[in-house]
Design a protein around this motif. Structure first.
Motif, short mmCIF file in Angstrom:
data_model
loop_
_atom_site.label_atom_id
_atom_site.label_comp_id
_atom_site.label_asym_id
_atom_site.label_seq_id
_atom_site.Cartn_x
_atom_site.Cartn_y
_atom_site.Cartn_z
N SER A 148 -7.00 20.88 -28.65
CA SER A 148 -7.63 20.22 -27.24
C SER A 148 -7.29 21.12 -26.42
N THR A 149 -7.88 20.66 -24.91
CA THR A 149 -7.64 21.51 -23.97
C THR A 149 -7.45 20.61 -22.60
N PHE A 150 -6.49 21.17 -21.74
CA PHE A 150 -6.66 20.61 -20.53
C PHE A 150 -7.06 21.82 -19.42
N MET A 151 -8.12 21.51 -18.60
CA MET A 151 -8.17 22.65 -17.69
C MET A 151 -7.87 22.27 -16.47
N TYR A 152 -7.26 23.55 -15.62
CA TYR A 152 -6.70 23.18 -14.38
C TYR A 152 -6.77 24.04 -13.31
N ASN A 170 -17.09 21.46 -4.51
CA ASN A 170 -17.06 20.48 -3.37
C ASN A 170 -15.57 19.91 -3.05
N THR A 171 -14.67 20.94 -2.92
CA THR A 171 -13.24 20.74 -2.54
C THR A 171 -12.75 21.86 -2.02
N ASN A 172 -11.51 21.41 -1.46
CA ASN A 172 -10.57 22.63 -0.87
C ASN A 172 -9.25 22.20 -1.09
N THR A 173 -8.98 21.51 -2.31
CA THR A 173 -7.54 21.16 -2.77
C THR A 173 -7.41 21.57 -4.21
N GLN A 174 -6.27 21.63 -4.87
CA GLN A 174 -6.20 21.58 -6.21
C GLN A 174 -6.28 20.50 -6.85
N SER A 175 -5.80 19.40 -6.34
CA SER A 175 -5.95 17.97 -6.64
C SER A 175 -7.52 17.68 -6.93
N GLY A 176 -8.10 18.09 -5.68
CA GLY A 176 -9.68 17.61 -5.65
C GLY A 176 -10.46 18.51 -6.81
N LEU A 210 -9.32 19.38 -9.72
CA LEU A 210 -9.21 18.79 -10.96
C LEU A 210 -10.00 17.54 -11.00
N SER A 211 -10.49 16.83 -10.08
CA SER A 211 -11.32 15.74 -10.29
C SER A 211 -12.84 16.21 -10.35
N GLU A 212 -13.03 17.29 -9.74
CA GLU A 212 -14.27 18.05 -9.95
C GLU A 212 -14.45 18.51 -11.12
N LYS A 219 -13.22 17.25 -13.95
CA LYS A 219 -13.38 16.22 -14.68
C LYS A 219 -14.91 15.83 -14.55
N TYR A 220 -15.35 15.87 -13.30
CA TYR A 220 -17.05 15.52 -13.20
C TYR A 220 -17.90 16.37 -13.70
N LEU A 221 -17.42 17.70 -13.72
CA LEU A 221 -18.19 18.63 -14.51
C LEU A 221 -18.26 18.57 -16.04
N GLY A 222 -17.35 17.71 -16.58
CA GLY A 222 -17.23 17.52 -17.82
C GLY A 222 -16.21 17.96 -18.73
N PHE A 223 -15.20 18.60 -18.02
CA PHE A 223 -13.99 19.22 -18.66
C PHE A 223 -12.92 18.10 -18.97
N ASN A 224 -12.04 18.06 -19.90
CA ASN A 224 -10.66 17.26 -20.03
C ASN A 224 -9.75 17.91 -19.10
N ILE A 225 -9.42 17.00 -18.18
CA ILE A 225 -8.00 17.58 -17.50
C ILE A 225 -6.96 16.43 -17.84
N ASN A 226 -5.97 16.95 -17.28
CA ASN A 226 -4.67 16.06 -17.57
C ASN A 226 -4.41 15.05 -16.61
N PRO A 227 -4.50 13.61 -16.70
CA PRO A 227 -4.47 12.91 -15.57
C PRO A 227 -3.28 12.50 -14.96
N THR A 228 -2.40 13.04 -15.52
CA THR A 228 -0.96 12.97 -15.05
C THR A 228 -0.61 13.39 -13.32
#
Ligand SMILES: NC(=O)c1ccc[n+]([C@@H]2O[C@H](COP(=O)([O-])OP(=O)(O)OC[C@H]3O[C@@H](n4cnc5c(N)ncnc54)[C@H](O)[C@@H]3O)[C@@H](O)[C@H]2O)c1
Ligand SMILES: [Zn+2]
Length: 669
Positions: free
Chosen positions: A218-222, A231-237, A239-241, A243-252
């Motif tokens: 499996s994968t977590f993209m970061y 549409n973001t200028n932060t690392q946390s943003g 990650l949610s971007e 997620k929106y594109l369809g990737f698996n991200i680690n939610p923690t």
């Protein structure tokens, strides 16, 4: 120390580290524990800091990872894939953070993430379509593993927006798959993987992508190598971007302001580590502003805006009391360490596999030693080493047995295997293990026929192979310990019922090497009967989408054996069903289904099936279908024009599938 002595010390240390690195990255088989590597690496770093004139370009401090494997096309990383600097204590971490804050007063926040125990991959998309996937390699040149990555379910082939983007992250093997893979390899007489990272790397760098597909990665993209279009200028943003594109991200992940919060994050996940389904080896702390990240920059090897806090190795000491050898159903003989029970990472441990005789020799442990115990990949108890200072005087070296503990025959090493094997076809331990496997839940599923009963029946001479199960009679069963006529009746009924099982159960029950329950099902669906499978050629079998050469060869070899054919014929005469039965859904199918025990919400319009049909299919596969999205939802299936449920699921970082993905998975389950 003279200059030439210093040079010599430096070059020896460097060569040693490079050799270990090669074994670790290139062969996926480390020859020393990570802590040994890390200590030596630190030593090299100190030498280099004190004597910068010594540094040569082949020093492991000057590059990432290692060379690429032959057999793969090379991929040039325009933006290099770096490693991470690391610290081993909160004190060192505070120094890093304070320093960074001092040099960059603009810093306002950090993003904390888990450090996933896998390997870095890069995915390139053109117009939203996956066009290339690669490994990190030496940071600049990686391996092209596009086809292998395409077999991983969490990697989208198409993004929700048609953009050009290069995304990076971690490919990992979940703890459970890691434990199962190693068990399987042990049974097959192969070397086990030392940790999930080497296991994932070994599984990704396969020339046959069917092997990769079978490894359950499996994968977590970061990270995004190029984020012009985000549409973001932060690392946390980011990650949610992603997620929106369809990737698996680690939610923690958590955005924090200061060391106090960082330490809380570390403590929280140190505590939750054992409950995660994947291994982690630390925490990564990243300055959160992307523009500032660029400004802070990187060394040749690591970004200067991030740091990894590595967990101290979780180790306990205990005493080795005995080494037990067990014979598996294929004759592989495996040593297990029996120790004084100790608490380790959330469980009480008293046994650890020693895998094979080579491994045991390498560890050089003796019965009576005090040993250090850790959990490989956060899950498998393993002996790291014995403690020389605690070895009692005159402790005898351990002698590896040369005879089978069950039948007494001479044990052998087959070509290319690390395992010792008993090759006596009449070996009682092998025969009883074969019968146990045949009766097990995913095979013929004979209720009430546990290993103890099999052993008794065997010892009394009522059983000698799997077919003889069907010849047992009431009188024989009633001679068993605490077995009345009722128990005998039940067992006879269970045995009798198993005659009508669908083909895949029998196929798995035969215990053909490499043929697991899942493969047995796929193959049965395709060939429809044992007879037609028995006459199939290698190519006929491997033409099935997910079935590779290893399995195909193994099946063909099995049916070439006259003994196997005799057994099949006997089964037929005993009235055992040999055909595949369409669409039967039984408890073990449900159990192995992805959907089992998941809480699922459907939203939007489905175009290829009705909503009630989808719901009943999901429920038949063990899922609970609910109508509203909450943090307890495991999956949202979103058809066309999904609305507020989709928004909420995105906010909660839930797993979201579109209809196509759902249909793909229906076919897989
Ligand atoms: N035992 C041996 O012989 C041996 C030899 C070589 C290296 N090693 C081990 O390998 C490690 C060094 O390897 P490395 O250079 O790849 O560094 P690393 O694994 O310590 O850290 C860098 C990697 O962390 C990964 N990562 C996981 N989660 C991440 C996240 N949330 N954000 C960013 N990155 C994340 C990325 O793949 C990144 O490349 C050391 O721990 C060392 O002990 C061991
Ligand atoms: Zn034997």
């Amino acid at each position: 120390m003279s200059d030439s002595d210093l040079k010599k010390e430096y070059s020896e240390l460097k060569d040693q580290l490079n050799l270990w690195s090669r074994q670790y990255y290139y062969n996926d088989q480390p020859s020393v524990e990570d802590s040994v590597y890390d200590d030596n690496y630190r030593q090299l770093q100190i030498l280099e800091t004190q004597n910068p004139n010594l540094i040569t370009s082949d020093s492991p401090t000057q590059h990432v990872g290692s060379q690429t494997l032959p057999g793969f096309d090379k991929v040039h990383h325009e933006i290099p894939m770096l490693s991470l600097g690391d610290v081993f204590s909160k004190q060192e971490l505070a120094e890093f953070v304070n320093n960074l804050n001092k040099n960059y007063s603009q810093i306002t926040e950090y993003n904390c993430e888990l450090k996933i125990d896998g390997l870095a991959i890069s995915l390139r998309y053109q117009n939203g379509k996956l066009v290339q996937g690669s490994t990190r390699g030496n940071g600049t040149i990686g391996e092209d593993i596009t086809n292998n990555l395409k077999t991983i379910k969490s990697i989208p082939h198409k993004l929700t927006r048609p953009i050009n983007i290069e995304v990076r992250g971690e490919c990992y093997m979940p703890k459970e798959s890691f434990a199962k893979l190693n068990e399987q390899r042990e049974r097959d007489g192969e070397n086990v993987f030392a940790n999930p990272r080497n296991a994932a790397a070994g599984s990704l760098r396969q020339l046959d992508s069917k092997v990769t597909a079978s490894r359950n990665l499996s994968t977590f993209m970061y990270n995004v190598a190029n984020y012009d279009d985000l549409n973001t200028n932060t690392q946390s943003g980011l990650l949610s971007e992603l997620k929106y594109l369809g990737f698996n991200i680690n939610p923690t992940y958590e955005v924090v302001k200061n060391m106090y919060d960082i330490n809380n994050y570390i403590d929280k996940y140190t505590g939750q580590r054992d409950n995660l389904s994947y291994g982690i080896d630390g925490i990564v702390i990243k300055e959160n502003n992307l523009e500032l990240q660029k400004e802070i920059g990187a060394t040749v090897k690591v970004p200067k805006w991030a740091i990894a806090f590595k967990f101290p190795p979780e180790e306990v000491e205990t005493k080795l009391k005995n080494i037990e050898w067990t014979v598996g159903r294929t004759g592989v003989v495996t040593p297990t360490a029996i120790m004084d029970p100790v608490q380790l990472a959330g469980t009480i441990v008293s046994k650890a596999s020693l895998h094979n005789s080579d491994y045991l020799e390498e560890k050089a442990v003796r019965v009576g030693d005090t040993v250090k115990l850790h959990k490989a990949g956060d899950i498998i108890p393993e002996i790291s080493e014995y403690i020389p200072s605690k070895r009692p005087k005159n402790l005898e070296p351990y002698i590896i047995p040369s005879k089978c503990p069950s039948c007494g025959d001479e044990l052998v090493h087959l070509d290319g295997e690390v395992a010792l094997r008993c090759i006596n076809p009449k070996c009682p331990a092998q025969l009883t293990e074969q019968i146990n496997h045949f009766a097990s839940r995913n095979a013929m599923n004979i209720d009430g026929l546990g290993p103890k009963i099999v052993q008794q029946l065997f010892d009394k001479g009522f059983l000698d192979d799997t077919a003889s199960l069907y010849k047992l009679n009431r009188d024989e069963l009633e001679t068993l310990d605490k077995f009345g006529s009722k128990s005998a009746n039940n067992l006879l009924t269970a045995i009798d019922n198993s005659r009508s099982n669908s083909m895949e159960r029998l196929l798995f029950g035969l215990g053909i090497r490499h043929v697991g329950a899942k493969a047995a099902k796929i193959i049965s669906k395709h060939f429809k009967s044992i007879k037609s499978l028995a006459s199939a050629k290698i190519d006929d079998i491997s033409s099935i989408n997910t079935i590779g050469n290893t399995i195909s060869k193994s099946i063909v070899t099995y049916f070439k054996n006259p003994e196997a054919n005799k057994l099949i014929q006997e089964f037929e005469e005993l009235g055992i069903n040999m055909e595949y039965k369409e669409s039967q859904l039984n408890s073990s199918n449900i159990e192995s289904s992805f959907f089992n025990k998941k809480t699922i919400v459907l939203t939007g319009k489905l175009s290829q099936m009705s909503r009630p049909k989808a719901v009943s299919w999901l429920e038949n596969h063990g899922a609970k279908v609910t109508s509203s999205v909450s943090k307890n939802t495991d999956l949202l299936i979103a058809g066309k024009d999904a609305g507020s449920k989709m928004d909420k699921a995105q906010k909660l970082n839930l797993l979201i599938w579109d209809e196509n993905k759902f249909i793909d998975e229906m076919n897989n389950n």
